[in-house]
Design a protein around this motif. Structure first.
Motif, mmCIF file in Angstrom:
data_model
loop_
_atom_site.group_PDB
_atom_site.id
_atom_site.type_symbol
_atom_site.label_atom_id
_atom_site.label_comp_id
_atom_site.label_asym_id
_atom_site.label_seq_id
_atom_site.Cartn_x
_atom_site.Cartn_y
_atom_site.Cartn_z
ATOM 1 N N GLY A 52 -18.547 8.757 -26.317
ATOM 2 C CA GLY A 52 -19.817 9.465 -26.430
ATOM 3 C C GLY A 52 -20.325 9.948 -25.091
ATOM 4 N N PRO A 53 -21.515 10.553 -25.096
ATOM 5 C CA PRO A 53 -22.103 11.128 -23.881
ATOM 6 C C PRO A 53 -22.833 10.083 -23.039
ATOM 7 C CG PRO A 53 -23.585 11.478 -25.703
ATOM 8 C CD PRO A 53 -22.346 10.821 -26.275
ATOM 9 N N ARG A 54 -23.320 10.526 -21.934
ATOM 10 C CA ARG A 54 -24.215 9.730 -21.093
ATOM 11 C C ARG A 54 -25.626 10.206 -21.422
ATOM 12 N NH1 ARG A 54 -25.153 9.850 -14.731
ATOM 13 N NH2 ARG A 54 -25.891 7.713 -14.457
ATOM 14 N N LEU A 55 -26.465 9.302 -21.931
ATOM 15 C CA LEU A 55 -27.825 9.655 -22.349
ATOM 16 C C LEU A 55 -28.813 9.302 -21.255
ATOM 17 C CD1 LEU A 55 -27.665 8.084 -25.944
ATOM 18 C CD2 LEU A 55 -27.112 10.440 -25.288
ATOM 19 N N GLY A 56 -29.734 10.207 -20.972
ATOM 20 C CA GLY A 56 -30.752 9.937 -19.975
ATOM 21 C C GLY A 56 -30.965 11.130 -19.080
ATOM 22 N N PRO A 57 -31.732 10.984 -18.061
ATOM 23 C CA PRO A 57 -32.309 9.732 -17.563
ATOM 24 C C PRO A 57 -33.572 9.341 -18.330
ATOM 25 C CG PRO A 57 -32.966 11.524 -16.131
ATOM 26 C CD PRO A 57 -32.047 12.108 -17.177
ATOM 27 N N PHE A 58 -33.862 8.038 -18.310
ATOM 28 C CA PHE A 58 -35.066 7.481 -18.921
ATOM 29 C C PHE A 58 -35.828 6.717 -17.856
ATOM 30 C CE2 PHE A 58 -31.827 7.765 -22.214
ATOM 31 C CZ PHE A 58 -32.491 8.484 -23.197
ATOM 32 N N SER A 59 -37.144 6.778 -17.912
ATOM 33 C CA SER A 59 -37.948 6.058 -16.915
ATOM 34 C C SER A 59 -38.037 4.572 -17.227
ATOM 35 C CB SER A 59 -39.351 6.671 -16.812
ATOM 36 O OG SER A 59 -40.012 6.615 -18.056
ATOM 37 N N LYS A 60 -37.825 4.205 -18.488
ATOM 38 C CA LYS A 60 -37.898 2.797 -18.879
ATOM 39 C C LYS A 60 -36.593 2.360 -19.534
ATOM 40 C CE LYS A 60 -42.827 2.986 -19.811
ATOM 41 N NZ LYS A 60 -43.850 2.860 -20.849
#
Length: 106
Positions: A52-60
């Motif tokens: 699968g993919p790389r998900l993000g970026p997320f702050s939390k």
């Protein structure tokens, strides 16, 4: 905890310790993802262990975990092949606590 049971009896789920999965058969547990911070403090959900993919970026971190869980449910756990060999999708939703592994019992 949601268990997806195929017509052939294979059970798929996002791993949790809510029930003893070994009671359903010999478990096959594999890592499905990695949730890690980067050098700037952003969180990423790397789904490469299941192509699968790389998900993000997320702050939390919690946001990355939720995205990881959602992606696994949609693309890994609830996907199964129909008799014609095409992938089909189940419509139900699930929340899980530990979600870096998937489980298959036969």
């Amino acid at each position: 905890m949601e268990l997806i049971i195929s017509a052939g009896g294979t059970i798929r789920c996002i791993y949790e310790e809510v029930i003893d999965l070994s009671a359903l058969g010999k478990p096959e547990i594999r890592r499905a993802s990695h949730v890690e911070p980067d050098s700037e403090g952003n969180w990423w959900a790397d789904m490469s262990p299941v192509n699968g993919p790389r998900l993000g970026p997320f702050s939390k971190r919690s946001e990355a975990l939720a995205a990881e869980r959602g992606w696994l449910n949609l693309h890994v756990i609830k996907q199964e092949k129909s008799p014609s060999g095409h992938r089909t999708e189940n419509a139900s939703d699930s929340n899980s606590h530990l979600n870096s592994s998937s489980h298959t019992a036969r």
